[in-house]
Design an enzyme around this catalytic site. Structure first.
Site, short mmCIF file in Angstrom:
data_model
loop_
_atom_site.label_atom_id
_atom_site.label_comp_id
_atom_site.label_asym_id
_atom_site.label_seq_id
_atom_site.Cartn_x
_atom_site.Cartn_y
_atom_site.Cartn_z
N ASP A 85 0.85 -1.19 0.00
CA ASP A 85 0.00 0.00 0.00
C ASP A 85 0.89 1.25 0.00
O ASP A 85 1.79 1.36 0.84
CB ASP A 85 -0.87 -0.05 1.27
CG ASP A 85 -1.97 0.98 1.27
OD1 ASP A 85 -2.40 1.42 0.19
OD2 ASP A 85 -2.42 1.35 2.38
N HIS A 178 -7.62 9.74 3.97
CA HIS A 178 -7.28 8.65 4.89
C HIS A 178 -7.65 9.04 6.32
O HIS A 178 -7.51 10.20 6.69
CB HIS A 178 -5.77 8.37 4.86
CG HIS A 178 -5.29 7.76 3.59
ND1 HIS A 178 -4.37 8.36 2.77
CD2 HIS A 178 -5.61 6.59 2.99
CE1 HIS A 178 -4.13 7.58 1.74
NE2 HIS A 178 -4.87 6.50 1.84
N GLY A 210 -11.36 4.29 2.95
CA GLY A 210 -12.69 3.66 3.06
C GLY A 210 -13.35 3.79 4.42
O GLY A 210 -14.54 3.51 4.56
#
Ligand code: 13P
Length: 288
Positions: A85, A178, A210
């Site tokens: 990531d 984020h 998310g």
């Protein structure tokens, strides 16, 4: 063996109108909770590893040893991708050498010319090993491993430029952030998302940040082409809350309640419940 790259699972998700969750891992409990939940729900899954979490877990080789061991010994048969990531150039090379099946090269903080050049080099190396590649255009807001972005909206032209290099999935900033969303957050920019998807054709799009995006916005984003959704902070929050409750209730002081296998169990269960809820929302259950 269920370790795969993320290409086919995301192509399928894009075609069928659902999203695969990328859940970031931090340790054995996280990894086991996510893999078991994916298996129980017959869902494909992507394990996200940030460079910081990779270092914390002793390095990428340790991560792959742990994940491969769990896939075998927990009898995980659903498709699992292990994905770096927000990788740097060097981080992406190291992760690929250690056996990661997927990498994100985050060149969003470079000029577009440099992002293109470095992304091209990563793609050549990844293709040789059948590893999938995610690129980012327009930095995602919030803080990620000490790098703070402002939550830009990506330009469709730049997205097309990067998509055409041959990446397998594209993270494009659409006002996402984020970590926790501030109260005055304006929400996702769906016009930008639609324009980006139009510009990049059938390329699966990735939604970072998310945690905390309202359900209706997640559903709309998926309907507009988002096929991978990254979740990190939410698992950290539910783990911390469950652990705090256990300790505040004095359970670590009862009998052998201090045993880490007991102490970490409520947090483990909380991650499982949270991941299942996300898989339901993203529509990936029974899509393995
Ligand atoms: P959150 O921490 O906001 O869930 O974002 C995760 C993420 O996008 C990882 O790349």
């Amino acid at each position: 063996m269920s370790l795969v790259n993320a290409k086919e699972m995301l192509k399928k998700a894009h075609k069928e109108g659902y999203a695969v969750g990328q859940f970031n891992i931090n340790n054995l409990e996280w990894t086991k909770a996510i893999l078991l939940t994916a298996q129980e729900n017959n869902s494909p899954v992507i394990l996200g590893v940030s460079e910081g979490a990779g270092k914390y877990m002793s390095g990428y080789k340790t991560v792959m040893g742990m994940v491969n061991g769990m896939i075998e010994e927990l009898k995980i048969t659903v498709p699992v991708a292990v994905h770096l990531d927000h990788g740097s150039y060097d981080g992406a090379i190291q992760a690929m050498n250690a056996g990661f099946s997927s990498v994100m090269f985050d060149g969003s903080h470079y000029s577009i010319e440099e992002n293109v050049q470095k992304t091209k080099e990563i793609i050549v190396k990844a293709k040789a090993k059948n590893i999938s590649v995610e690129a980012e255009v327009g930095s995602i807001g919030g803080e990620e491993d000490g790098v703070t972005g402002k939550g830009e909206i990506a330009s469709p032209e730049e997205c097309k430029l990067i998509a055409d290099l041959g990446v397998d999935m594209l993270a494009a900033g659409i006002g996402n952030i984020h970590g926790k969303y501030p109260d005055n957050w304006k929400g996702l920019d769906f016009e930008a998302l639609a324009a980006i998807q139009k510009a990049v054709g059938s390329m699966p799009l990735v939604l970072h940040g998310g945690t905390g995006i309202p359900v209706d916005m997640i559903k709309k984003a998926i309907s507009l082409g988002v096929s991978k959704i990254n979740v990190n902070t939410e698992c950290q929050l539910v783990f911390a809350e469950a652990t705090r409750k256990y300790i505040e209730a004095g359970k670590d002081l009862e009998s052998k309640g201090f045993d880490p296998r007991k102490l970490l169990k409520p947090g483990f269960d909380a991650i499982k419940a949270s991941v299942k809820e996300k898989m339901e929302l993203f529509g990936s259950i029974n899509k393995a």
